[in-house]
Design an enzyme around this catalytic site. Structure first.
Site, short mmCIF file in Angstrom:
data_model
loop_
_atom_site.label_atom_id
_atom_site.label_comp_id
_atom_site.label_asym_id
_atom_site.label_seq_id
_atom_site.Cartn_x
_atom_site.Cartn_y
_atom_site.Cartn_z
N ARG A 15 14.06 21.44 -25.99
CA ARG A 15 14.10 19.98 -26.07
C ARG A 15 13.83 19.26 -24.74
O ARG A 15 13.64 18.06 -24.71
CB ARG A 15 15.44 19.52 -26.65
N ASP A 101 23.42 25.28 -17.83
CA ASP A 101 23.04 23.92 -18.22
C ASP A 101 24.27 23.03 -18.42
O ASP A 101 24.19 22.00 -19.08
CB ASP A 101 22.16 23.92 -19.48
N GLY A 136 31.18 24.76 -31.74
CA GLY A 136 32.09 25.69 -32.40
C GLY A 136 33.45 25.00 -32.50
O GLY A 136 33.83 24.25 -31.61
N ASN A 224 20.80 19.25 -22.89
CA ASN A 224 19.79 19.89 -23.72
C ASN A 224 18.45 19.18 -23.68
O ASN A 224 17.42 19.75 -24.00
CB ASN A 224 20.26 19.96 -25.18
N LYS A 348 7.56 9.70 15.13
CA LYS A 348 7.64 11.12 14.77
C LYS A 348 7.86 11.94 16.01
O LYS A 348 7.15 11.75 17.00
CB LYS A 348 6.35 11.57 14.08
N ALA A 377 3.57 -4.72 20.69
CA ALA A 377 3.08 -4.63 19.30
C ALA A 377 1.74 -3.91 19.26
O ALA A 377 0.91 -4.07 20.15
CB ALA A 377 2.93 -6.03 18.72
N TYR A 384 -3.14 13.27 18.99
CA TYR A 384 -3.83 14.37 18.31
C TYR A 384 -5.31 14.31 18.64
O TYR A 384 -5.96 13.27 18.44
CB TYR A 384 -3.59 14.21 16.80
N ARG A 437 -9.08 -1.96 30.28
CA ARG A 437 -9.83 -2.70 29.27
C ARG A 437 -11.03 -3.31 29.96
O ARG A 437 -11.04 -3.52 31.18
CB ARG A 437 -8.96 -3.78 28.63
#
Ligand code: UD1
Ligand code: CA
Length: 454
Positions: A15, A101, A136, A224, A348, A377, A384, A437
């Protein structure tokens, strides 16, 4: 008394309508079977035997551990047959049967059950249900003594009126189990070897069947299908929310808060709506977490503030540090005390020293940033080169102008400044200004191009 635990996890779980074996479906970020195993381990058994069948290889692969034995039940011929497969490995004085379960069962409930099993006594976990259809039923004689369990499908209308249901969880004296299981027959409506038939055999052999109940009916609820799984998930989350509130956390809405892991909390913590905590999360006193944040495997020191819509993974915020709204802190991020990471900043594998700030639209990767630096900013660490990652190292009190590209490997000495718009490719000594720059020139009377007429 020694203890073996057998966990039944061989069923198909049709199910669920899933390629994933049922017991691997996650609840609060961990498989259902994983929850049962963690609870089983708390009981300190001599062995844990997991009976697997459907998706056996996947289950074994996902949960393999030194303290587990996997037992293959190639064909699912019933719960009694399932336990029989584990028999060769059982040697303890007590055997406890659990289900892969039924994930919310608690160790404290099982301890109470185990207190009732002995050489001459079985212990059965039962549940009073408003609608016990499918369960049962516990049969008792006129004196209330348990005599047998009858499965729903085999029960008479009178037996079906009994509201005390079998949870399936039981503890039996290990010595007797083999002979009872050997005597099981599958002469019943479902043609299965029912574990529950052991009860009547034990009674016939003169043993007593004691019963115990879970304080919370959800503890013995199986999943279930995905609807039941979602109900268990909500129940688990309510419990987790209550536990945190009891520990001193204000949850703006306990119904909109999810824990998928282990959380340690201090006092006077404030958590706004739609926050998800995953993995190992440590939250110290006076931390504030704004709405819609995902925080996994992270540590938030005293007084840290995570503002709305931030995503943290493997990060540490020092005392009084803050991030967001819309901050993305990836593994290896360490913010020193009172450091600040603002909106649309990704960090990171980088440390920001005490009091350093990166307020807006920035990427800091593989960087070591001293104390009291200001990152303008639009700054990007170019870490990388297409093959290798390189580090950017800033001394204390560095001021990076807006829109800088810091081409790593790069070191900028303490107290230095870079001009806005610089592409910094060479190391900068301490206490100096770097401008990288093109020089501006102005052209007099410049005519813009005109649109051509058609
Ligand atoms: C079982 C009990 C029932 C109880 C109910 C509670 C029996 C005969 N009946 O019924 O009294 O009220 O649980 O939910 O025990 N399994 C195997 N191998 C098998 C058969 C089952 O590993 O050959 C596992 C299933 O994956 C499942 C668990 O045992 O996790 C229960 O099996 P299931 O067939 O669902 O038993 P029920 O009919 O629900
Ligand atoms: Ca069932």
């Amino acid at each position: 008394m020694s203890l073996d635990i057998v966990i039944l996890a061989a069923g198909q779980g049709t199910r669920m309508r899933s390629a994933l074996p049922k017991v691997l479906h996650p609840l609060a970020g961990k498989s259902m079977l994983g929850h049962v195993l963690d609870t089983a381990r708390q009981l300190q058994p001599q062995d844990i035997h997991v009976v697997i069948g459907h998706g056996a290889e996947q289950v074994r692969e996902r949960l393999a551990a030194d303290d587990l034995s996997f037992v293959l039940q190639a064909e699912q011929l019933g719960t009694g047959h399932a336990v029989a497969q584990a028999l060769p490995g059982l040697s303890a004085e007590r055997v406890l049967i659990l289900y892969g379960d039924v994930p919310l069962i608690e160790a404290a409930t099982l301890e109470r059950l185990l207190a009732k099993v002995g050489p001459q006594q079985l212990a059965l976990l039962t549940v009073e249900l408003p609608d016990p259809t499918g369960y049962g039923r516990i049969l008792r004689d006129a004196n209330g003594v348990v005599t047998a369990i009858v499965e729903h499908k085999d029960a008479t209308p009178a037996q079906r009126a009994i509201r005390e249901g079998n949870t399936g969880i039981l503890a039996v004296p290990g010595k007797r189990l083999a002979e009872w299981l050997a005597r099981l027959s599958n002469d019943n409506v479902q043609g299965e070897y029912y574990l529950t038939d052991v009860i009547a055999m034990a009674v016939a052999d003169g043993l007593v069947v004691a019963t115990e109940q879970a304080h919370d009916a959800m503890e013995v609820q199986g999943a279930n299908d995905r609807i039941q799984l979602a109900e268990l998930e909500r129940h688990y989350q309510q419990r987790a929310a209550r536990r945190l509130m009891a520990a001193g956390v204000t949850l703006r809405d306990p119904a909109r808060f999810d824990v998928r892991g282990e959380v340690t909390v201090g006092r006077d913590v404030l958590i706004d709506v739609n926050v998800i905590l995953e993995g190992r999360v440590v939250i110290e006193d006076n931390v504030e977490i704004g709405p819609n944040c995902v925080i996994r495997n992270s540590t938030l020191r005293r007084g840290a503030v995570v503002k709305a819509n931030s995503h943290l993974d493997g990060a540490e915020l020092g005392e009084g540090a803050d991030c967001g709204p819309f901050a993305r802190l990836r593994p290896g991020t360490v913010l020193g005390a009172k450091a600040h990471v603002g909106n649309f900043v990704e960090v990171k594998n980088a440390r920001l020293g005490e009091g350093s700030k990166a307020g807006h639209l920035t990427y800091l990767g593989d960087a070591e940033i001293g104390a009291n630096c200001n990152i303008g900013a639009g700054t990007i660490t170019c870490n990388y080169d297409g093959a290798n990652k390189h580090r950017t190292v800033l001394g204390d009190e560095v001021f990076i102008g807006s829109n800088n590209s810091l081409v790593a490997p790069l070191t900028i000495g303490a107290g230095s400044t870079t001009g806005a718009g610089s592409t910094v490719t060479q190391d900068v000594p301490a206490q100096s200004l770097a401008i990288g720059r093109a020089k501006q020139r102005n052209i007099d009377g410049w005519q813009r191009p005109l649109k051509s007429k058609k």
